[in-house]
Write an enzyme that holds these catalytic residues in place. Structure first.
Site, PDB file in Angstrom:
ATOM      1  N   HIS A 124     -45.398 -26.350 -13.904  1.00  0.00           N
ATOM      2  CA  HIS A 124     -44.266 -26.748 -14.769  1.00  0.00           C
ATOM      3  C   HIS A 124     -44.773 -26.869 -16.205  1.00  0.00           C
ATOM      4  O   HIS A 124     -45.446 -27.831 -16.553  1.00  0.00           O
ATOM      5  CB  HIS A 124     -43.685 -28.087 -14.308  1.00  0.00           C
ATOM      6  CG  HIS A 124     -42.462 -28.498 -15.054  1.00  0.00           C
ATOM      7  ND1 HIS A 124     -41.285 -28.823 -14.430  1.00  0.00           N
ATOM      8  CD2 HIS A 124     -42.217 -28.637 -16.371  1.00  0.00           C
ATOM      9  CE1 HIS A 124     -40.373 -29.150 -15.335  1.00  0.00           C
ATOM     10  NE2 HIS A 124     -40.928 -29.048 -16.536  1.00  0.00           N
ATOM     11  N   HIS A 175     -43.947 -26.022 -20.563  1.00  0.00           N
ATOM     12  CA  HIS A 175     -43.146 -25.544 -21.699  1.00  0.00           C
ATOM     13  C   HIS A 175     -44.103 -24.997 -22.756  1.00  0.00           C
ATOM     14  O   HIS A 175     -45.053 -25.694 -23.150  1.00  0.00           O
ATOM     15  CB  HIS A 175     -42.360 -26.695 -22.331  1.00  0.00           C
ATOM     16  CG  HIS A 175     -41.407 -27.364 -21.385  1.00  0.00           C
ATOM     17  ND1 HIS A 175     -40.073 -27.036 -21.295  1.00  0.00           N
ATOM     18  CD2 HIS A 175     -41.613 -28.344 -20.462  1.00  0.00           C
ATOM     19  CE1 HIS A 175     -39.490 -27.781 -20.369  1.00  0.00           C
ATOM     20  NE2 HIS A 175     -40.408 -28.589 -19.849  1.00  0.00           N
ATOM     21  N   VAL A 176     -43.830 -23.781 -23.226  1.00  0.00           N
ATOM     22  CA  VAL A 176     -44.668 -23.228 -24.311  1.00  0.00           C
ATOM     23  C   VAL A 176     -43.853 -22.849 -25.542  1.00  0.00           C
ATOM     24  O   VAL A 176     -44.420 -22.399 -26.529  1.00  0.00           O
ATOM     25  CB  VAL A 176     -45.515 -22.016 -23.841  1.00  0.00           C
ATOM     26  CG1 VAL A 176     -46.573 -22.457 -22.843  1.00  0.00           C
ATOM     27  CG2 VAL A 176     -44.649 -20.908 -23.271  1.00  0.00           C
ATOM     28  N   ARG A 177     -42.498 -22.987 -25.444  1.00  0.00           N
ATOM     29  CA  ARG A 177     -41.611 -22.592 -26.550  1.00  0.00           C
ATOM     30  C   ARG A 177     -41.748 -21.090 -26.835  1.00  0.00           C
ATOM     31  O   ARG A 177     -42.159 -20.330 -25.985  1.00  0.00           O
ATOM     32  CB  ARG A 177     -41.869 -23.435 -27.816  1.00  0.00           C
ATOM     33  CG  ARG A 177     -42.008 -24.929 -27.592  1.00  0.00           C
ATOM     34  CD  ARG A 177     -40.867 -25.569 -26.869  1.00  0.00           C
ATOM     35  NE  ARG A 177     -41.085 -27.014 -26.754  1.00  0.00           N
ATOM     36  CZ  ARG A 177     -40.471 -27.772 -25.857  1.00  0.00           C
ATOM     37  NH1 ARG A 177     -39.588 -27.268 -25.007  1.00  0.00           N
ATOM     38  NH2 ARG A 177     -40.704 -29.060 -25.802  1.00  0.00           N
ATOM     39  N   ASN A 188     -36.085 -23.433 -21.004  1.00  0.00           N
ATOM     40  CA  ASN A 188     -35.157 -24.139 -21.919  1.00  0.00           C
ATOM     41  C   ASN A 188     -35.431 -23.791 -23.380  1.00  0.00           C
ATOM     42  O   ASN A 188     -35.673 -24.650 -24.210  1.00  0.00           O
ATOM     43  CB  ASN A 188     -35.192 -25.658 -21.680  1.00  0.00           C
ATOM     44  CG  ASN A 188     -36.547 -26.299 -21.925  1.00  0.00           C
ATOM     45  OD1 ASN A 188     -37.582 -25.645 -21.814  1.00  0.00           O
ATOM     46  ND2 ASN A 188     -36.552 -27.579 -22.254  1.00  0.00           N
ATOM     47  N   LYS A 219     -34.060 -23.011 -12.624  1.00  0.00           N
ATOM     48  CA  LYS A 219     -34.211 -24.392 -13.095  1.00  0.00           C
ATOM     49  C   LYS A 219     -32.842 -25.012 -13.322  1.00  0.00           C
ATOM     50  O   LYS A 219     -32.012 -24.466 -14.067  1.00  0.00           O
ATOM     51  CB  LYS A 219     -35.020 -24.396 -14.398  1.00  0.00           C
ATOM     52  CG  LYS A 219     -35.237 -25.774 -15.015  1.00  0.00           C
ATOM     53  CD  LYS A 219     -36.177 -26.633 -14.178  1.00  0.00           C
ATOM     54  CE  LYS A 219     -36.200 -28.072 -14.663  1.00  0.00           C
ATOM     55  NZ  LYS A 219     -37.102 -28.320 -15.746  1.00  0.00           N
ATOM     56  N   HIS A 260     -34.479 -30.767 -12.664  1.00  0.00           N
ATOM     57  CA  HIS A 260     -34.667 -31.936 -13.526  1.00  0.00           C
ATOM     58  C   HIS A 260     -33.792 -33.015 -12.898  1.00  0.00           C
ATOM     59  O   HIS A 260     -32.571 -32.952 -12.971  1.00  0.00           O
ATOM     60  CB  HIS A 260     -34.260 -31.643 -14.969  1.00  0.00           C
ATOM     61  CG  HIS A 260     -34.499 -32.835 -15.851  1.00  0.00           C
ATOM     62  ND1 HIS A 260     -35.521 -32.884 -16.758  1.00  0.00           N
ATOM     63  CD2 HIS A 260     -33.879 -34.042 -15.915  1.00  0.00           C
ATOM     64  CE1 HIS A 260     -35.528 -34.074 -17.352  1.00  0.00           C
ATOM     65  NE2 HIS A 260     -34.524 -34.782 -16.862  1.00  0.00           N
ATOM     66  N   HIS A 274     -41.450 -33.272 -12.065  1.00  0.00           N
ATOM     67  CA  HIS A 274     -41.973 -34.433 -12.811  1.00  0.00           C
ATOM     68  C   HIS A 274     -41.412 -35.772 -12.311  1.00  0.00           C
ATOM     69  O   HIS A 274     -40.744 -36.499 -13.044  1.00  0.00           O
ATOM     70  CB  HIS A 274     -41.740 -34.299 -14.319  1.00  0.00           C
ATOM     71  CG  HIS A 274     -40.399 -33.740 -14.731  1.00  0.00           C
ATOM     72  ND1 HIS A 274     -39.209 -34.294 -14.350  1.00  0.00           N
ATOM     73  CD2 HIS A 274     -40.080 -32.684 -15.508  1.00  0.00           C
ATOM     74  CE1 HIS A 274     -38.226 -33.580 -14.879  1.00  0.00           C
ATOM     75  NE2 HIS A 274     -38.724 -32.598 -15.580  1.00  0.00           N
ATOM     76  N   LEU A 333     -38.861 -37.318 -20.896  1.00  0.00           N
ATOM     77  CA  LEU A 333     -37.822 -37.509 -19.886  1.00  0.00           C
ATOM     78  C   LEU A 333     -38.192 -36.763 -18.620  1.00  0.00           C
ATOM     79  O   LEU A 333     -38.587 -35.598 -18.721  1.00  0.00           O
ATOM     80  CB  LEU A 333     -36.466 -37.025 -20.419  1.00  0.00           C
ATOM     81  CG  LEU A 333     -35.881 -37.910 -21.527  1.00  0.00           C
ATOM     82  CD1 LEU A 333     -34.685 -37.241 -22.179  1.00  0.00           C
ATOM     83  CD2 LEU A 333     -35.491 -39.280 -20.975  1.00  0.00           C
ATOM     84  N   ASP A 348     -45.590 -30.471 -17.123  1.00  0.00           N
ATOM     85  CA  ASP A 348     -44.452 -30.702 -18.026  1.00  0.00           C
ATOM     86  C   ASP A 348     -44.935 -30.908 -19.465  1.00  0.00           C
ATOM     87  O   ASP A 348     -44.297 -31.640 -20.238  1.00  0.00           O
ATOM     88  CB  ASP A 348     -43.593 -31.884 -17.575  1.00  0.00           C
ATOM     89  CG  ASP A 348     -42.218 -31.882 -18.259  1.00  0.00           C
ATOM     90  OD1 ASP A 348     -41.782 -30.813 -18.720  1.00  0.00           O
ATOM     91  OD2 ASP A 348     -41.597 -32.956 -18.345  1.00  0.00           O
ATOM     92  N   HIS A 363     -43.680 -30.453 -29.248  1.00  0.00           N
ATOM     93  CA  HIS A 363     -42.672 -30.556 -30.307  1.00  0.00           C
ATOM     94  C   HIS A 363     -43.416 -30.743 -31.621  1.00  0.00           C
ATOM     95  O   HIS A 363     -44.470 -31.389 -31.651  1.00  0.00           O
ATOM     96  CB  HIS A 363     -41.775 -31.787 -30.107  1.00  0.00           C
ATOM     97  CG  HIS A 363     -40.852 -31.679 -28.947  1.00  0.00           C
ATOM     98  ND1 HIS A 363     -39.671 -30.978 -28.994  1.00  0.00           N
ATOM     99  CD2 HIS A 363     -40.937 -32.185 -27.694  1.00  0.00           C
ATOM    100  CE1 HIS A 363     -39.064 -31.067 -27.817  1.00  0.00           C
ATOM    101  NE2 HIS A 363     -39.816 -31.786 -27.006  1.00  0.00           N
ATOM    102  N   ALA A 389     -37.677 -35.791 -26.832  1.00  0.00           N
ATOM    103  CA  ALA A 389     -38.473 -36.123 -25.644  1.00  0.00           C
ATOM    104  C   ALA A 389     -39.481 -35.030 -25.351  1.00  0.00           C
ATOM    105  O   ALA A 389     -39.170 -33.850 -25.410  1.00  0.00           O
ATOM    106  CB  ALA A 389     -37.538 -36.286 -24.448  1.00  0.00           C
TER     107      ALA A 389
HETATM  108  O1  DOR Z   1     -39.688 -34.856 -21.977  1.00  0.00           O
HETATM  109  C1  DOR Z   1     -39.242 -33.750 -21.699  1.00  0.00           C
HETATM  110  N1  DOR Z   1     -39.386 -32.716 -22.546  1.00  0.00           N
HETATM  111  N2  DOR Z   1     -38.575 -33.592 -20.558  1.00  0.00           N
HETATM  112  C2  DOR Z   1     -37.951 -32.449 -20.266  1.00  0.00           C
HETATM  113  O2  DOR Z   1     -37.367 -32.376 -19.232  1.00  0.00           O
HETATM  114  C3  DOR Z   1     -37.936 -31.338 -21.240  1.00  0.00           C
HETATM  115  C4  DOR Z   1     -39.067 -31.391 -22.131  1.00  0.00           C
HETATM  116  C5  DOR Z   1     -38.941 -30.476 -23.340  1.00  0.00           C
HETATM  117  O3  DOR Z   1     -38.543 -29.325 -23.171  1.00  0.00           O
HETATM  118  O4  DOR Z   1     -39.276 -30.917 -24.438  1.00  0.00           O
HETATM  119 ZN    ZN Z   2     -40.090 -29.824 -18.272  1.00  0.00          ZN
END
Ligand code: DOR
Ligand code: ZN
Length: 345
Positions: free
Chosen positions: A13, A15-17, A41, A99, A136, A174, A219, A247, A251, A263
């Site tokens: 799980h 996220h790399v944007r 996302n 997802k 989620h 998560h 989150l 996760d 940011h 988050a």
């Molecule tokens: O804290 C979080 N950040 N929870 C998520 O489910 C998404 C993630 C994000 O994409 O920043």
């Molecule tokens: Zn996530």
């Protein structure tokens, strides 16, 4: 034990944007993990096989030369996802699941699902075509206490889904509560959970220690210590239904340190080292290999990785920040000691 060698791990799980920041974050994951499941996302969300494969190529382009790393892709379930989208996705080996973001639950979840019963026909297709549902797990009613959102999602949304679609492979992502641990334990092998390093290392005190600390805001939220302990027990238990998913969610600093900060905790810089610390602290280093490297692959029916990685007991200081395009990225534990170090060949 001052050294440990494990099978190359997978981050189930991540996220790399997208865009320029890929070159800031992808190398962190690629040097530690053989594979990662990339969350969809983005804005706009990654909803089709074609979009996911194009995104996968952009991630490949950010992998350092000579490093082998396989991004596996999840598609974003939206109210317009069709049965055909599910059939198409189920045929592609690099698309590993859909997802589910309850609309409004977290960062970039606006395109998600408001009424879960409305997607039951899609869940039926996912069950039929045997493609996993990645959840989620939080309710979104603003009147609900934020610390109860995961528990109520399990009670009100996930239990009915579990009962209605017994063969659907479900990943509760998560997890943060002892209720989530119990939900997994009470079900069969097709109900599993990922656990992050930050939910193992910290409890909700970390968000408020000496002031408000936005880099510990994610989150689902960090919970009470008793929940943290339940997660540690689950992760180190040797139960194959619990496995690694960071996760890690980068940011830019200005979006975290803001009047309304977003988050996400960034842990990819030292993910496997942070997990090693938790397992070591709990006399369970012998369980790290299965949790980090074997159980996730088994659930997703992926071949086991053939390489290995080695970690040494060695203290180093977590960098205070990383470059993040024209901004900065603050990792979890910035400036703190990290007690294990990955050998990088
Ligand atoms: O804290 C979080 N950040 N929870 C998520 O489910 C998404 C993630 C994000 O994409 O920043
Ligand atoms: Zn996530």
């Amino acid at each position: 034990m001052d050294q440990i060698t494990i099978q190359s791990p997978d981050d189930m799980h991540l996220h790399v944007r997208d865009g320029a920041v890929l070159t800031s974050v992808v190398p962190h994951s690629a040097t530690q993990f053989a594979r990662a499941i990339i969350m969809p996302n983005l804005v706009p969300p990654v909803t089709t096989v074609k979009q996911a494969l194009a995104y996968q190529q952009r991630i490949f382009a950010a992998v350092p030369p000579g490093v082998k790393f396989q991004p596996l892709m999840a598609l974003y379930l939206t109210p317009t996802t069709s049965r055909n989208d599910i059939i198409e996705a189920s045929k592609h080996p690099d698309i590993i699941g859909f997802k589910l973001y309850p609309a409004g639950a977290t960062t970039h979840s606006e395109a998600g699902i408001s009424s879960l019963t409305s997607i039951y026909p899609l869940l039926d297709a996912m069950q039929e075509y045997d493609i996993p549902l990645l959840c989620h797990g939080e309710v979104t009613d603003p009147a609900t206490d934020v610390f109860d959102r995961e528990r109520l999602f399990i009670e009100n949304e996930l239990l009915p889904i579990r009962q209605q679609f017994p063969a659907l492979r479900i990943v509760l992502e998560h997890i943060t509560t002892h209720e989530a641990v119990s939900f997994i334990e009470d079900n069969t092998q097709n109900t599993v959970a990922t656990i992050t390093a930050h939910h193992l290392l910290y409890n909700r005190n970390a968000i408020f220690s000496g002031g408000i600390r936005p880099h510990y805001y994610c989150l689902p939220l960090l919970k009470r210590k008793q929940h943290q302990q339940a997660l540690i027990t689950a992760a180190t238990s040797g139960d194959p239904r619990f496995f690694l998913g960071t996760d890690s969610a980068p940011h830019p600093r200005h979006r975290k340190e803001a009047t309304c900060g977003c988050a996400g905790c960034y842990t990819a810089h030292a993910a496997i080292e942070l997990y090693a610390q938790v397992f070591d602290d709990n006399n369970a280093l012998d369980k790290l290999d299965n949790f980090a490297s074997k159980y996730g692959a088994a659930f997703y029916r992926l071949p086991q990785n053939t390489g290995t990685i080695t970690l040494h007991r060695q203290q180093w200081e977590c960098p205070k920040q990383y470059d993040f395009d024209r901004d900065k990225l603050i990792p979890v534990g910035a400036g703190d000691p990290i007690y294990w170090k990955l050998d990088v060949s």
